[in-house]
Design an enzyme around this catalytic site. Structure first.
Site, PDB file in Angstrom:
ATOM      1  CB  SER A 664      -0.935   0.007   1.217  1.00 67.91           C
ATOM      2  OG  SER A 664      -0.196   0.057   2.409  1.00 67.91           O
ATOM      3  CE  LYS A 707      -3.243   1.732   4.909  1.00 75.23           C
ATOM      4  NZ  LYS A 707      -2.937   1.168   3.576  1.00 75.23           N
TER       5      LYS A 707
END
Length: 802
Positions: A664, A707
């Site tokens: 990611s 996040k």
């Protein structure tokens, strides 16, 4: 008129609006008349599991061998609840159920017999037999203790004595006629002596006789001895005849008593052939074992009466294993499936120092109780316990319950035990387990597919529509009703549905992890009751979520403290070359949260390699290494098509000591490397997450909400600015269900969420310069990509001159 642009838009890339980062629940399909869960009809089915329910209905409908069910799915999906609700609706079964008992096998006591009775009749039959035995224990001794019996017995004894006496008198008279005196003792000894007139010869007088007279006496004595032995044999035969007559007499007396008491019992169970056969065998056995009832020797018969509950012979008890009191489908949930709890066992008991066992000490297991119905178990627990899985497969293949001693099977002991007759088995097994266990069984056990032919695959999420929201509201109502909670008002229902969408990590989905919703409702109900509220409101839901977050966020607070005191270095303003803020997720057993990480890229003259420091230090996982290789291939494809890249890049996660995995951060790493190539600074008030492929296209990642929230929290710590924001893949747009404070900041234009489809879009946002795709470049050295290409070309020329 040109379209008005929002604050935070960069070039052609628009920042998301507040409505796009959080989908509120309007409960559009619920009419205005439904103001709380009190107005909603609770669901009887588990929501969103139509596929699994159809599989269960199919398996329950088919009667062939092997159509057992493996319910596969994560914990908390309501697998057991759905099964039990469905099965409870099937309680009125068309099957003919039976009660099962063990009784003594009169021909082989070590092999107890199975007795099958009509459902609900076993306990009544057991009581009937107990009453019969208790009556016989009293009636039989009385039948042998009366004048009529004694008169008949005395008559037989007198007849025997008279016959014996007549035979002996005759022999004695014959001996006397031959001059021999015959005397018999009570011990059966005899003596024959020659007579001298009326007196017995002495040794002296017998010696004075002539040899012919002595020989005649000895011959007579020998002949008499032969006759005496014949008479003794005759006496023995007469005694045997007497014994037979006495026994026949006793049996006649006992039979009259037995017939009187057993006949009503036989008439009562005349339609149950096995019961009548057993009663007939019992009657014969009692006649052969009358001494048990007559108690002629208390010490010898003590063990026969060593029943643990009643004063009656153990031999004639009925051991009821299973009694179906109602004609309903047996549904058994076995929480601890060990060998004994599943298959039953045989107890032993001690009486006066003697250890013994018999059929009355056979105890049933879950398979006995579920026979004719359904048994539900956890697959992992079944596999964890020794011998259980093999025993279960053996029972399902043979369709018999063979109750054998586990100790005898696994040891070399020669201890005598029972070998009960197997019970016919007709049961559906439902195992609950996860995908990993299912795959292991499929791969390593060939019997599994044969015996568990139906898979009930439980969904994790369901589509989120107005109609499904209304159905979900009814699901919430069912939890409230089942647990006697305060009712939820309309706003609380909407907030719980939004929480479910957040759990599903998708605006278009709802989570089917019913245990999480049930736990939230319990905690919300507690908060509402603590405040004396009459209904659960949205503020109580928020309070419960805050309290839960507080309980599980100790690690998150510790990590954020490092940003407060400056231990973890991170910039949220200005711009830096080769440095970027990436986002990662840290997960514990019951909580996950996002944390920003600094990624740096430095370059030096070399051969175009991208050296992953994490991999060299053996802190990088395989997926992370793959991501670095992919971005390296992309950079080589756009910047090294005609000549090698003359720079070596060193790439790392700063202040990372516990290992890095996942791809990611590959877009962030690519941006950092391009920044280092072009010597263009990257914005530090912007963080980025997302993976990429070899063509530079962005790919979705997980944990997107955590996040974004992690970077927002660090921005609050470092100082909020209206320019701050996060870049995410466009494919993750539907996953956004952000916290309320972030949604408000986005709505006010004080925080920005950009979605990109290509890494070059991210470069444009991070550098403020357009960065077109390599195949579409124009000679514009103002773009980030052209600037990187120009610098690399300059380095190549210098290298050639050298």
């Amino acid at each position: 008129m040109p379209e008005q642009r929002k604050q935070g838009d960069v070039g052609n890339i628009e920042a998301l609006s507040g409505e796009q980062v959080y989908r509120a629940s309007r409960l559009g399909a619920l009419g205005s008349g439904y103001q709380s869960t009190q107005d909603l009809q609770p669901l009887t089915d588990i929501i969103g599991q139509e596929r699994a329910q159809q599989a269960v209905e199919f398996a329950m409908g088919i009667k062939d061998k092997g159509y057992n069910i493996y319910a596969v799915g994560q914990n908390g999906l309501g697998k057991r609840t759905m099964m039990l609700r469905y099965l409870n609706r099937l309680k009125q079964t068309e099957k003919t159920l039976h009660d099962w008992c063990y009784v003594v096998n009169f021909d082989a006591t070590r092999s107890p017999r199975v007795l099958k009775l009509a459902a609900g009749s076993a306990n009544g039959f057991k009581k009937d037999v107990e009453k019969l035995m208790l009556r016989l224990v009293k009636a039989l001794p009385l039948a042998f203790d009366n004048e009529m019996y004694y008169t008949r017995a005395d008559k037989l004894k007198t007849q025997l004595a008279q016959k014996q006496e007549a035979a002996l008198v005759k022999l004695t008279k014959e001996a006397k006629e031959k001059g021999i005196s015959l005397s018999l003792t009570s011990q059966g000894e005899y003596q024959m002596i020659a007579l001298n007139g009326e007196e017995e010869h002495t040794e002296e007088s017998f010696a004075k006789l002539s040899e012919a007279e002595r020989n005649r006496c000895e011959t007579n004595i020998a002949e008499l001895e032969v006759k005496l032995r014949g008479i003794i044999r005759q006496l023995t035969e007469w005694e045997e005849e007497f014994s037979d007559k006495q026994q026949a007499h006793d049996e006649h007396v006992a039979r009259e008593v037995l017939t009187h008491f057993i006949k009503p019992l036989k008439d009562k169970y005349k339609h149950q052939h096995e019961v009548r056969t057993f009663l007939t065998g019992m009657q014969t056995d009692i006649l052969e074992n009358l001494d048990i009832f007559l108690e002629e020797s208390e010490e010898q018969l003590a063990l026969a009466y060593a029943a643990l509950d009643k004063k009656m012979p153990r031999r004639y008890q009925v051991n009821v294993l299973v009694s179906q009191e109602q004609q309903q489908l047996p549904i058994v949930v076995e929480e601890s499936p060990n060998y004994h709890s599943l298959f039953g066992y045989i107890e032993t008991t001690t009486f006066r120092g003697t250890v013994f066992t018999d059929f009355s000490l056979i105890r049933p297991g879950s398979l006995h109780r579920a026979n004719g119905g359904v048994l539900l178990m956890d697959a992992v627990k079944v596999l964890e316990r020794p011998y259980v899985w093999d025993g279960l497969k053996r029972a399902l293949r043979s369709r018999q319950l063979d109750l054998s001693s586990l100790e005898r099977e696994i040891s070399l002991s020669g201890t005598i035990s029972l070998d009960p007759e197997p019970i016919p088995l007709d049961v559906k097994i439902i195992l609950f387990g996860d995908y990993q266990t299912y795959q292991l069984l499929q791969h390593y056990d060939p019997d599994f597919s044969e015996l568990f032919k139906v898979t009930a695959d439980f969904e994790d999420v369901m589509p989120r529509t107005d109609a499904s929201e209304a159905q979900y509201a009814r699901f919430i109502s069912s939890i409230v009703h089942d647990n006697a909670m305060l009712h939820c008002d309309r706003a609380a229902i909407a907030r719980i549905i939004e929480y479910s969408s957040r759990q599903a990590e998708d605006q278009t989905k709802l989570s089917l992890h019913s245990s999480n919703i049930a736990n939230l409702l319990r905690e919300t109900n507690y908060c509402a009751r603590s405040k004396g509220a009459e209904r659960i409101q949205a503020e109580h839901v928020e309070q419960a979520l805050r309290q839960h977050r507080l309980r599980v966020s100790r690690l998150q607070d510790n990590v954020m403290e490092n940003f407060i005191n400056g231990t973890t270095l991170l910039d949220t303003q200005d711009a830096v070359i080769g440095q970027i803020n990436a986002l990662s997720v840290i997960a514990t057993a019951d909580h996950q949260f996002g944390v920003p990480n600094r990624i740096t890229a430095t370059t030096a003259f070399g051969k175009g390699e991208v050296l992953d420091i994490e991999r060299k230090a053996k802190l990088g996982g395989h997926i992370h290494s793959k991501g670095v290789m992919i971005l390296s291939a992309y950079l080589a494809s756009i910047l090294g098509k005609t000549a090698p890249i003359p720079l070596t890049t060193h790439l790392t996660f700063e202040q990372s000591y516990g290992g890095v995995d996942g791809d990611s951060a590959s877009m962030a790493e690519c941006c950092a490397i391009i920044s280092a190539y072009a010597e263009l600074p990257l914005r530090q008030d912007v963080a980025i997450t997302g993976s990429m492929n070899q063509f530079g296209e962005s790919q979705p990642i997980g944990g997107i909400n955590e996040k974004i929230e992690g970077f927002f929290d660090v921005c609050v710590i470092k100082g909020r600015q209206a320019s701050q924001g996060v870049i995410i893949p466009k494919a993750n747009s539907s996953n956004l269900m952000l916290r309320k404070d972030i949604v408000e900041a986005v709505t006010r234009g004080e925080f920005h969420i950009w979605t990109v489809t290509h890494v070059m879009d991210a470069i444009a946002i991070l550098t403020g310069k357009p960065a077109e795709q390599a195949q579409n470049y124009v000679p514009d050295y103002g773009s980030a990509l052209r600037q990187a290409q120009a610098r690399l070309d300059a380095l190549r020329q210098k290298s050639r001159k050298k």
